[in-house]
Design a protein around this motif. Structure first.
Motif, PDB file in Angstrom:
ATOM      1  N   THR A  78      -5.705 148.219 -22.351  1.00 57.07           N
ATOM      2  CA  THR A  78      -6.054 149.524 -21.792  1.00 57.07           C
ATOM      3  C   THR A  78      -6.546 149.374 -20.355  1.00 57.07           C
ATOM      4  O   THR A  78      -6.172 150.155 -19.471  1.00 57.07           O
ATOM      5  N   SER A  79      -7.362 148.363 -20.121  1.00 53.46           N
ATOM      6  CA  SER A  79      -7.853 148.091 -18.773  1.00 53.46           C
ATOM      7  C   SER A  79      -6.701 147.798 -17.820  1.00 53.46           C
ATOM      8  O   SER A  79      -6.639 148.338 -16.707  1.00 53.46           O
ATOM      9  N   LEU A  80      -5.771 146.957 -18.251  1.00 54.80           N
ATOM     10  CA  LEU A  80      -4.628 146.621 -17.402  1.00 54.80           C
ATOM     11  C   LEU A  80      -3.734 147.826 -17.147  1.00 54.80           C
ATOM     12  O   LEU A  80      -3.169 147.975 -16.063  1.00 54.80           O
ATOM     13  N   ALA A  81      -3.611 148.705 -18.139  1.00 56.02           N
ATOM     14  CA  ALA A  81      -2.778 149.898 -17.965  1.00 56.02           C
ATOM     15  C   ALA A  81      -3.360 150.819 -16.897  1.00 56.02           C
ATOM     16  O   ALA A  81      -2.620 151.556 -16.240  1.00 56.02           O
ATOM     17  N   ARG A  82      -4.670 150.758 -16.690  1.00 56.34           N
ATOM     18  CA  ARG A  82      -5.326 151.589 -15.672  1.00 56.34           C
ATOM     19  C   ARG A  82      -5.317 150.936 -14.291  1.00 56.34           C
ATOM     20  O   ARG A  82      -5.639 151.580 -13.302  1.00 56.34           O
ATOM     21  N   ALA A  83      -5.002 149.652 -14.238  1.00 51.97           N
ATOM     22  CA  ALA A  83      -5.049 148.917 -12.967  1.00 51.97           C
ATOM     23  C   ALA A  83      -3.949 149.367 -12.025  1.00 51.97           C
ATOM     24  O   ALA A  83      -2.834 149.680 -12.457  1.00 51.97           O
ATOM     25  N   THR A  84      -4.273 149.390 -10.759  1.00 54.40           N
ATOM     26  CA  THR A  84      -3.256 149.703  -9.753  1.00 54.40           C
ATOM     27  C   THR A  84      -2.502 148.420  -9.397  1.00 54.40           C
ATOM     28  O   THR A  84      -2.932 147.317  -9.721  1.00 54.40           O
ATOM     29  N   ARG A  85      -1.387 148.591  -8.734  1.00 53.38           N
ATOM     30  CA  ARG A  85      -0.624 147.428  -8.272  1.00 53.38           C
ATOM     31  C   ARG A  85      -1.510 146.553  -7.374  1.00 53.38           C
ATOM     32  O   ARG A  85      -1.466 145.335  -7.453  1.00 53.38           O
ATOM     33  N   SER A  86      -2.321 147.178  -6.540  1.00 54.16           N
ATOM     34  CA  SER A  86      -3.233 146.444  -5.651  1.00 54.16           C
ATOM     35  C   SER A  86      -4.275 145.666  -6.458  1.00 54.16           C
ATOM     36  O   SER A  86      -4.589 144.511  -6.140  1.00 54.16           O
ATOM     37  N   ASP A  87      -4.824 146.304  -7.505  1.00 52.46           N
ATOM     38  CA  ASP A  87      -5.796 145.617  -8.377  1.00 52.46           C
ATOM     39  C   ASP A  87      -5.178 144.352  -8.957  1.00 52.46           C
ATOM     40  O   ASP A  87      -5.810 143.296  -8.981  1.00 52.46           O
ATOM     41  N   LEU A  88      -3.965 144.478  -9.446  1.00 52.81           N
ATOM     42  CA  LEU A  88      -3.303 143.337 -10.072  1.00 52.81           C
ATOM     43  C   LEU A  88      -2.950 142.262  -9.055  1.00 52.81           C
ATOM     44  O   LEU A  88      -3.044 141.069  -9.345  1.00 52.81           O
ATOM     45  N   ALA A  89      -2.560 142.675  -7.856  1.00 54.84           N
ATOM     46  CA  ALA A  89      -2.228 141.697  -6.816  1.00 54.84           C
ATOM     47  C   ALA A  89      -3.446 140.856  -6.446  1.00 54.84           C
ATOM     48  O   ALA A  89      -3.321 139.677  -6.134  1.00 54.84           O
ATOM     49  N   LYS A  90      -4.635 141.447  -6.519  1.00 59.65           N
ATOM     50  CA  LYS A  90      -5.870 140.727  -6.184  1.00 59.65           C
ATOM     51  C   LYS A  90      -6.420 139.941  -7.373  1.00 59.65           C
ATOM     52  O   LYS A  90      -7.355 139.169  -7.227  1.00 59.65           O
ATOM     53  N   SER A  91      -5.859 140.129  -8.553  1.00 61.37           N
ATOM     54  CA  SER A  91      -6.448 139.547  -9.765  1.00 61.37           C
ATOM     55  C   SER A  91      -6.436 138.029  -9.783  1.00 61.37           C
ATOM     56  O   SER A  91      -7.268 137.416 -10.444  1.00 61.37           O
ATOM     57  N   GLY A  92      -5.522 137.410  -9.073  1.00 61.01           N
ATOM     58  CA  GLY A  92      -5.463 135.948  -9.067  1.00 61.01           C
ATOM     59  C   GLY A  92      -6.453 135.304  -8.131  1.00 61.01           C
ATOM     60  O   GLY A  92      -6.579 134.079  -8.099  1.00 61.01           O
ATOM     61  N   SER A  93      -7.203 136.102  -7.383  1.00 62.03           N
ATOM     62  CA  SER A  93      -8.094 135.559  -6.369  1.00 62.03           C
ATOM     63  C   SER A  93      -9.319 134.860  -6.942  1.00 62.03           C
ATOM     64  O   SER A  93      -9.917 134.016  -6.291  1.00 62.03           O
ATOM     65  N   SER A  94      -9.697 135.193  -8.173  1.00 63.03           N
ATOM     66  CA  SER A  94     -10.923 134.621  -8.737  1.00 63.03           C
ATOM     67  C   SER A  94     -10.887 134.723 -10.261  1.00 63.03           C
ATOM     68  O   SER A  94     -10.429 135.723 -10.808  1.00 63.03           O
ATOM     69  N   LEU A  95     -11.414 133.690 -10.911  1.00 64.11           N
ATOM     70  CA  LEU A  95     -11.487 133.730 -12.371  1.00 64.11           C
ATOM     71  C   LEU A  95     -12.447 134.800 -12.861  1.00 64.11           C
ATOM     72  O   LEU A  95     -12.382 135.214 -14.018  1.00 64.11           O
ATOM     73  N   THR A  96     -13.351 135.260 -11.996  1.00 65.78           N
ATOM     74  CA  THR A  96     -14.294 136.297 -12.417  1.00 65.78           C
ATOM     75  C   THR A  96     -13.737 137.699 -12.213  1.00 65.78           C
ATOM     76  O   THR A  96     -14.374 138.669 -12.590  1.00 65.78           O
ATOM     77  N   ASN A  97     -12.548 137.816 -11.645  1.00 68.35           N
ATOM     78  CA  ASN A  97     -11.919 139.118 -11.496  1.00 68.35           C
ATOM     79  C   ASN A  97     -11.652 139.681 -12.892  1.00 68.35           C
ATOM     80  O   ASN A  97     -11.058 139.020 -13.736  1.00 68.35           O
ATOM     81  N   PRO A  98     -12.100 140.921 -13.158  1.00 70.20           N
ATOM     82  CA  PRO A  98     -11.944 141.463 -14.521  1.00 70.20           C
ATOM     83  C   PRO A  98     -10.490 141.548 -14.988  1.00 70.20           C
ATOM     84  O   PRO A  98     -10.210 141.336 -16.169  1.00 70.20           O
ATOM     85  N   TYR A  99      -9.565 141.842 -14.091  1.00 67.97           N
ATOM     86  CA  TYR A  99      -8.159 141.902 -14.502  1.00 67.97           C
ATOM     87  C   TYR A  99      -7.616 140.506 -14.795  1.00 67.97           C
ATOM     88  O   TYR A  99      -6.819 140.326 -15.703  1.00 67.97           O
ATOM     89  N   ARG A 100      -8.058 139.516 -14.050  1.00 65.78           N
ATOM     90  CA  ARG A 100      -7.664 138.121 -14.317  1.00 65.78           C
ATOM     91  C   ARG A 100      -8.167 137.723 -15.705  1.00 65.78           C
ATOM     92  O   ARG A 100      -7.474 137.074 -16.479  1.00 65.78           O
TER      93      ARG A 100
END
Length: 140
Positions: A103-125
């Protein structure tokens, strides 16, 4: 324990997987796990018809974080997991965590997901990491 710890987290060989499974009983004894705890760890992995359907939907999700996500597939996976969680002996808490992440990922924007690999603490990561592990029960 050192042998078990030395197995890579990803891309392990079939021989390494087999070796790790041989060490499980020794580790269970070392950590004084009860038979019920061992059963949960060794045998009560997510499974079932609806789990398989959810896994197929998740597996069709776009690869990589830069392509965005497919909300319909994430929703289908969440729906199937809700159905599987309603079954007896389902370990529903694992399914509930996966549904929350879907559900969280379904709400994420393309930009949110693009930034998700930047840190292990990123909630989408963290969502992606949990779901990747959750749907790979054959490797656990």
């Amino acid at each position: 324990m050192r042998n078990f710890e030395g197995i890579p987290l990803t891309s392990e060989t079939p021989a390494q997987v087999a070796a790790s499974h041989r060490d499980w009983s020794r580790l269970n004894t070392f950590f004084k796990l009860s038979p019920a705890q061992v059963r949960v760890l060794d045998h009560d992995l997510p499974a079932g018809t609806f789990f398989a359907e959810a896994k197929q939907a998740f597996d069709r999700e776009p690869v990589g974080a830069s392509g965005g996500d497919n909300v319909a597939l994430l929703g289908a996976a969440a729906g199937y997991l809700d159905l599987q969680a309603s079954k007896p002996r389902s370990r529903a808490i694992l399914y509930a965590a996966a549904v929350a992440d879907l559900t969280s990922l379904a709400r994420a924007t393309r930009s949110d997901l693009a930034k998700s690999g930047s840190s292990l603490t990123n909630p989408y990561r963290q969502d992606i990491t949990y779901l990747d592990a959750f749907f790979q029960t054959d490797r656990l």
